[in-house]
Design an enzyme around this catalytic site. Structure first.
Site, mmCIF file in Angstrom:
data_model
loop_
_atom_site.group_PDB
_atom_site.id
_atom_site.type_symbol
_atom_site.label_atom_id
_atom_site.label_comp_id
_atom_site.label_asym_id
_atom_site.label_seq_id
_atom_site.Cartn_x
_atom_site.Cartn_y
_atom_site.Cartn_z
ATOM 1 C CB CYS B 161 -0.873 0.041 1.313
ATOM 2 S SG CYS B 161 -2.015 -1.488 1.561
ATOM 3 C CG HIS B 301 -1.048 4.995 5.096
ATOM 4 N ND1 HIS B 301 -1.560 4.391 3.744
ATOM 5 C CD2 HIS B 301 -1.712 3.477 6.141
ATOM 6 C CE1 HIS B 301 -1.465 3.250 3.885
ATOM 7 N NE2 HIS B 301 -1.480 2.820 4.656
ATOM 8 C CD GLU B 312 -0.997 7.517 8.997
ATOM 9 O OE1 GLU B 312 -2.067 7.590 8.846
ATOM 10 O OE2 GLU B 312 -0.959 8.723 8.175
ATOM 11 C CE LYS B 333 -5.292 4.254 2.711
ATOM 12 N NZ LYS B 333 -4.589 5.804 2.467
ATOM 13 C CG HIS B 338 -6.712 1.023 1.770
ATOM 14 N ND1 HIS B 338 -5.333 1.809 0.688
ATOM 15 C CD2 HIS B 338 -5.876 0.351 2.301
ATOM 16 C CE1 HIS B 338 -3.900 1.416 1.447
ATOM 17 N NE2 HIS B 338 -4.434 0.302 2.018
ATOM 18 C CG PHE B 398 -0.135 -5.421 4.504
ATOM 19 C CD1 PHE B 398 -0.027 -5.197 5.481
ATOM 20 C CD2 PHE B 398 -1.190 -6.401 3.950
ATOM 21 C CE1 PHE B 398 -1.202 -4.808 5.837
ATOM 22 C CE2 PHE B 398 -2.066 -6.532 4.229
ATOM 23 C CZ PHE B 398 -2.859 -5.840 5.788
#
Lengths: 82, 411
Positions: B161, B301, B312, B333, B338, B398
């Site tokens: 991502c 994010h 975050e 998002k 996403h 990831f």
């Protein structure tokens, strides 16, 4: 199936896969040089033709099918043989 | 050397271009829908954010049929970005000085699944000869490179991502290193299919709010329960300032810096203190010559997962210090879902537009902010930005990938 019928069906396949107007698909045309069909699309056309006409087009024969006329003749003969 | 943004292109769950996507964000519209198709009936999650405009409806039929959907979306966004930058077929760039960097998180997974069905049902000889070019992860970059005639290099960073943001960071490197004058960079993703959804659901990463699709993606909200899978593409035209000035191009913003780090903590779980993300933030600010007080906005994010959003927030507090409590943060998002490998590119484009237009789109569904977040998250209404300043966009993936991009307002 007559040569004309095979040509008409094959032209439909070439149109569907490569976007060439069916009317441009005539016996004298080269797939690569005249119709701008690339090698991957040629394989796809052969597979679709196998399904449509109930024939088998082995790889060693496919490479010799330079023109639409070559393909129509091959299908015509293979169809008779089958 | 300065690098500037001169063109934007996107096709997203909110609209088929940048303008409709931006309008949707300002309205805090949701692109999340219920998946009614039969293939989704047995899945543990039946919501997603599909592209609002089917790329197959935009592209020529023959052009589209040998492209994976991720490639189709990238091509649509590339053409918009290219035209938006003022280029045309006649007025282009020296191909030897044009590079392309288009990322994807997963690659042509729809093609892979479709052709695997063909293999099982009809045999090996019926597998499409276009299968490999359609499923390879560099396929979208190749598609865009072919369309725009880019010969300075065509690249595909893959970092889940964070991929889309990493593409833009790589573009910055290419331009600074003198390997290109113009780079078209961004990301694309089309993975709304049974296997990816089942896989993400098995990780318990997805929201299961099937009965309320438009409320499912809720970053920073106490009731958040996972992300919503989206699809789309976003690309930016980046060029050296010298090149942009020489052709009189409109400049949206400066891409002033990038920061990249890795957690080396866990393949999927965020490092809980946010230390790796904070390093990416600090590196980006240093690269761009920014102090925390220079940062007027952050596009987070924030995917709407319970752990990720908090990690975050910690990273932002570490990197920005006291400024973290006052800088307006948004989490788009909440509207788009996403977009995986396209997310970082879309959010970069949105960050650029926020600076350019002087307004930050609000975060949707933030009804009850999580006390652990402690950020000034923009919600309910868009927020005006002061003229000038810099903005940051975060992307994490990831694998423990962290990327922060830093943009500065111009003129």
């Amino acid at each position: 199936m007559s040569q004309q019928e095979i040509l008409a069906e094959l032209a439909q396949i070439v149109n569907e896969i490569a976007g060439v107007p069916a009317g441009d698909v005539t016996l004298d045309k080269s797939f690569v040089d005249d119709l701008d069909v690339d090698s991957l699309s040629m394989v796809e056309i052969a597979t679709a033709a196998e399904d449509k006409f109930g024939v088998r087009i082995p790889d060693e024969d496919l490479k010799d099918l330079k023109t639409v006329g070559d393909a129509v003749s091959f299908i015509e003969k293979a169809g008779v043989a089958a | 050397m300065r690098v500037v943004v001169t063109g934007l292109g996107a096709t997203t769950p909110l609209g088929g271009d940048v303008a409709s996507t931006w309008a949707g964000l300002l309205e805090a519209r949701s692109g999340v829908r219920r998946l009614d198709a039969e293939w989704a009936a047995q899945l543990p999650v039946r919501i997603a954010a599909p592209a609002a405009v089917d790329p197959g409806d935009v592209l020529d039929r023959v052009e589209a049929r040998t492209l994976d959907r991720s490639q189709q979306l990238a091509l649509v966004a590339a053409r918009e970005a290219w035209a938006d930058a003022g280029f045309s077929a006649d007025a282009g760039v020296d191909p030897d000085r044009l590079a392309v960097v288009v990322a994807s998180g997963i690659g042509g997974v729809l093609t892979l699944l479709t052709q695997y069905d063909v293999l099982r049902e009809r045999g090996a000889r019926r597998v499409s000869p276009h299968t490999v070019p359609m499923l390879m992860p560099n396929g979208p970059a190749a598609t865009v490179g072919l369309a725009l005639i880019a010969r300075a290099g065509v690249h595909t960073p893959v970092s889940a991502c964070a991929s889309g943001a990493e593409a833009i960071a790589l573009a910055l490197d290419l331009l600074r290193a003198g390997r290109a004058d113009v780079v078209v960079a961004g990301g694309t993703e089309a993975a709304i299919a049974s296997l990816p959804l089942a896989g993400f659901a098995a990780m318990r990463a997805l929201s299961t709010r099937d009965d309320e699709p438009e409320a499912a993606s809720r970053p920073y909200d106490k009731a958040r329960d996972g992300f919503v899978l989206g699809e789309g593409a976003a690309l930016l035209v980046l060029e050296t300032e010298e090149h942009a000035r020489s052709r009189g191009a409109r400049v949206y913003a400066e891409l002033a810096g990038a920061g990249i780090s890795a957690d080396a903590h866990h393949v999927a779980a965020p490092e809980p203190t946010g230390a790796g993300a904070a390093r990416a933030l600090s590196l980006a600010m240093r690269d761009a010559g920014l102090q925390p007080r220079d940062v007027v906005h952050v596009t987070a994010h924030a995917t709407s997962t319970p752990l990720g959003d908090v990690a975050e927030a910690r990273a932002l507090r570490t990197a920005l210090g006291d400024a973290a409590s006052t800088v307006p943060v948004t989490a788009t998002k909440s509207c788009t879902g996403h977009l995986l490998g396209a997310a970082g590119a879309l959010e970069a484009a949105v960050t650029v537009l926020s600076l350019h237009n002087g307004v930050v789109p609000p975060t949707r569904n933030l009804d009850d902010p999580d006390d652990e977040v402690g950020l000034d998250v923009v919600r309910f209404e868009p927020r005006a930005l002061p003229k000038g300043g810099a903005a940051l966009s975060n992307s994490f993936g990831f694998g423990g990938h962290n990327v922060t991009l830093a943009f500065k307002a111009v003129g």
